[in-house]
Enzyme design. Structure first.
Site, mmCIF file in Angstrom:
data_model
loop_
_atom_site.group_PDB
_atom_site.id
_atom_site.type_symbol
_atom_site.label_atom_id
_atom_site.label_comp_id
_atom_site.label_asym_id
_atom_site.label_seq_id
_atom_site.Cartn_x
_atom_site.Cartn_y
_atom_site.Cartn_z
ATOM 1 C CB ALA A 1 -0.933 -0.015 1.216
ATOM 2 C CB SER B 1 8.479 -1.060 -3.546
ATOM 3 O OG SER B 1 7.735 -1.222 -4.731
ATOM 4 C CB CYS C 1 1.533 -12.364 -2.972
ATOM 5 S SG CYS C 1 0.359 -11.311 -2.111
ATOM 6 C CG ASP D 1 -1.968 -6.438 4.796
ATOM 7 O OD1 ASP D 1 -2.821 -6.336 3.894
ATOM 8 O OD2 ASP D 1 -1.013 -7.235 4.749
ATOM 9 C CG ASN E 1 -0.667 -3.430 -4.869
ATOM 10 O OD1 ASN E 1 0.228 -2.661 -5.212
ATOM 11 N ND2 ASN E 1 -0.424 -4.650 -4.422
ATOM 12 C CE1 TYR F 1 -15.651 -24.581 -27.055
ATOM 13 C CE2 TYR F 1 -17.160 -24.115 -28.863
ATOM 14 C CZ TYR F 1 -16.307 -24.982 -28.207
ATOM 15 O OH TYR F 1 -16.102 -26.239 -28.704
#
Lengths: 454, 454
Positions: free
Chosen positions: B16, B43, B47, B288, B310, B432
């Site tokens: 953030a 930065s 994850c 967070d 973010n 498809y």
């Protein structure tokens, strides 16, 4: 529901017809169902044929979803090589010709589903009847093309659209010199030109591939008066060819519908309501023979695709005896690849918007990685997003590149099919993890930029 | 806008904070921006750390999106190893301690963004301070774990959630005996139990993996009074361990916010409005450390994820001087994988719906292939879809399996984030083609079944 006196006849057995038969059977175990097709095969995936020709799929039987035996086991009478010639709505009968026995029989129905599909457009060009010149519509076509591929050296594909590009991949993968002849100024003509340009750039790495834009065929030549040997263009160029596929589009098969005086739409395809009923309420139609509604413009269009054929077949079956399900229309969502280059379109291209007199739009084209850029196998994707300037509604999206475009095409299809604005879309909370996506998705960034563009 | 007298201070520099700094810089080229962090890195992608540990990514520098030098070049002053201790909103100053020089300095701001993030929960267990026991929160943690992995033989992971499973993949891929100790009765506790059960079944093929459910740690044991050697469970079982990672959750870092007497929400995280403003209008918070709104229930929740961090950082930067962008909330969309087994959740699980007193719902669980079944590499996916019986609104979706779940998770996230009903969703026209999808998508089938379930 007492269905003892009901008889469902389905004409056509590829996508819409076969799906309708299967769905009708599962909904109405007691219903008498007969399916007639002039084809020798039923219930197969037309969309899978390029991958069978390429040899991703070895056996054409893999493309067959349900065999006639599967249907018979479920109590559906399947008549192959039977061509429906004439419908008489007043007597509720169909005249059907057994092509093998050369015999015409009149069959009674109480519900009829027309799923006659479409026929490839074959341009009126000298020599077009020569051997080794094909269209790709039936499994029979696919089997023939795959067979000839074994000995072919120089293939020519007329038409640089979906089937043309998918066949080019199949031919090149089999080491055949391949030439695509496209009459317009770009490949994949339903995309905007600058988007298709990126595909054109990608194709340059294939040494055995030639792409001739703005080019038309004057005649097909033969050295032995039997098989094609070369293609002559209107500008005099000659291209050697021992295998030609014409893939310049299809037109709806409406002869049978005309025999019943069913209403046709402005596109020339069969007009149906959202329950898939034709102008005769006991006669339904589904698949490539019917006209569709574009959910963005609310105009009638003829965009025949496998996914709508399946859904329409299912919808027709659902509504046979009462209104249970609506088919609201399409947005022309389509996806394909040429080797590792993926292309998807959902909704209107910019040029299609202009053709529909939508001039007050905003657009953005951005490029980003599909997953976290530090992950192995992250690839670029480019998104062109178009929205109405007056309503903020998303009008269309084009996604291309070597990255994973499907999630973005799926997400935007939900938005476009449901008339969402860029602001609605921008608030979406997408799942993020490095192997799957990015922390802020490319589609959110684009929607947000368009949202700010007032 | 004259920004000459404005000073933006950002506290925290991971997702953030770093995003806010970058966005503020691009929006306001003249603005004075300083970013303080107690960390030595800024930065970076938290994850991505499991994939760095696994060795999918060799160098931790790949996880770093922007270096302090990148920021400095753009005129953002970056202060590493600087811990913010106290905010005084009346004087608009922050007291910040230089951890290396051990010196406290008071810095003035006109806008402040708090992005202090969260701290791993460390249970109060005897021996928890032993060496080789880690949490995974910072790059420093990741570097240490990866280093110890080289010599480790027996790893224990406390917690079978996202980080636990991702680390288990990393450890097993490095041929380490791995035990997951999970206090609840299932892995991936935010999924419904029968869904997680399929993950449990999948894990059985990994001979080096032991999963202990309903299990809790009594103490960590050491043979040398320095490094962990074993984990003792409350039921007396002993597990050898030379590497332990505790991954039982995180709690928001709100000490700094408390110092400014900022309002906290019911979850204990910082309360912000949709512009990311705290109860002090010149103080923003993101990531967070803040509470989020669940867009389905409209209740406040604490679900700290990288994607919202973010977006919130970006939103805070956008709104520094005027209201330009709203962050509407989250639906708890998350995705992960354990080797080839993928799992995604969007919206409420069934048990979460019940916890929110939503009892009048309908649900369906179906399994289908992700792409045409005749294509090479087609795989199964299972979808559990939940919708309100009274409003038809889609409440939540869980997607699992070896197939490509991302497109479906993306599509359903658009629908759920925007309050769509199963009937709305069912009319979606998806693209498809055999290499990408199926003619009728699993999510459409599920939506349609729920639509019929009245």
């Amino acid at each position: 529901m007492n269905l003892e006196n009901e008889r469902l006849i389905i004409i056509g057995g590829t996508a819409a017809g076969a799906k309708a038969a299967a769905k009708a059977r599962s909904l109405f175990p007691e219903l008498k169902i007969s399916l007639f097709t002039k084809d020798k095969y039923i219930s197969y995936s037309g969309c899978g044929m390029p991958y069978y020709i390429k040899n991703d799929i070895e056996d054409y039987n893999s493309l067959i979803i349900r065999t006639p035996e599967d249907f018979e086991k479920k109590g559906i009478n399947v008549f192959l090589s039977h061509e429906a010639l004439d419908i008489n709505p007043s007597t509720e009968t169909v005249f059907i010709k057994n092509l093998l026995a050369n015999k015409i029989v009149e069959y009674p129905y109480t519900r009829l589903i027309i799923a006659t599909g479409a026929t490839p457009v074959i341009p009126d060009i000298e020599g077009v009847e020569l051997k080794n010149i094909h269209t790709l519509r039936t499994i029979h076509d696919a089997i023939n093309i795959k067979h000839e591929l074994k000995t072919a050296q120089n293939a020519v594909i007329i038409g640089g659209g979906y089937i043309g590009m998918e066949l080019a991949e199949a031919f090149l993968d089999n080491k055949i010199n391949t030439t695509i002849i496209e009459s317009s100024k770009q490949l994949m003509n339903n995309f905007d030109e600058e988007i298709s340009e990126q595909l054109l750039q990608y194709t340059k790495q294939f040494k055995k591939l030639k792409i001739l834009l703005n080019s038309s065929v004057k005649q097909f030549l033969s050295e032995n008066n039997s098989h094609v040997s070369a293609v002559e263009l209107t500008d005099g160029r000659l291209i050697n060819a021992d295998l030609v596929v014409i893939a310049v589009g299809i037109r709806p098969d409406v002869e049978l519908a005309k025999s019943a005086k069913l209403e046709l739409g402005s596109t020339g395809a069969i007009k149906v309501n959202e329950y898939m009923q034709t102008s005769e309420k006991n006669i339904f139609a589904a698949g490539d023979c019917v006209e569709k509604v574009n959910m963005i413009t609310q105009k009638n269009v003829y965009i025949p695709l496998g996914t709508s054929a399946n859904k329409e077949g299912k919808t027709a079956a659902m509504n046979l005896f009462e209104h249970r399900m609506q088919f609201k229309g399409i947005i022309g969502a389509a996806i394909t690849r040429f080797f590792k280059f993926n292309m998807a379109i959902c909704g209107l291209s910019e040029k299609e918007a202009l053709k529909n007199s939508i001039n007050n739009y905003k657009k953005i084209t951005i490029t980003d990685k599909d997953i976290s850029s530090y992950m192995p196998h992250s690839h670029k994707i480019t998104l062109k997003l178009i929205a109405s300037k007056s309503t903020n509604r998303i009008l269309g999206a084009q996604l291309i590149g070597e990255g994973n475009i499907t999630p973005r095409a799926y997400a935007l299809s939900v938005a476009i099919s449901n008339g969402m604005t860029v602001s609605d879309y921008a608030k979406t909370d997408f799942a993020y993890a490095p192997p799957f996506s990015r922390s802020i998705d490319i589609t959110l960034t684009a929607a947000q930029i368009l949202q700010e563009d007032v």
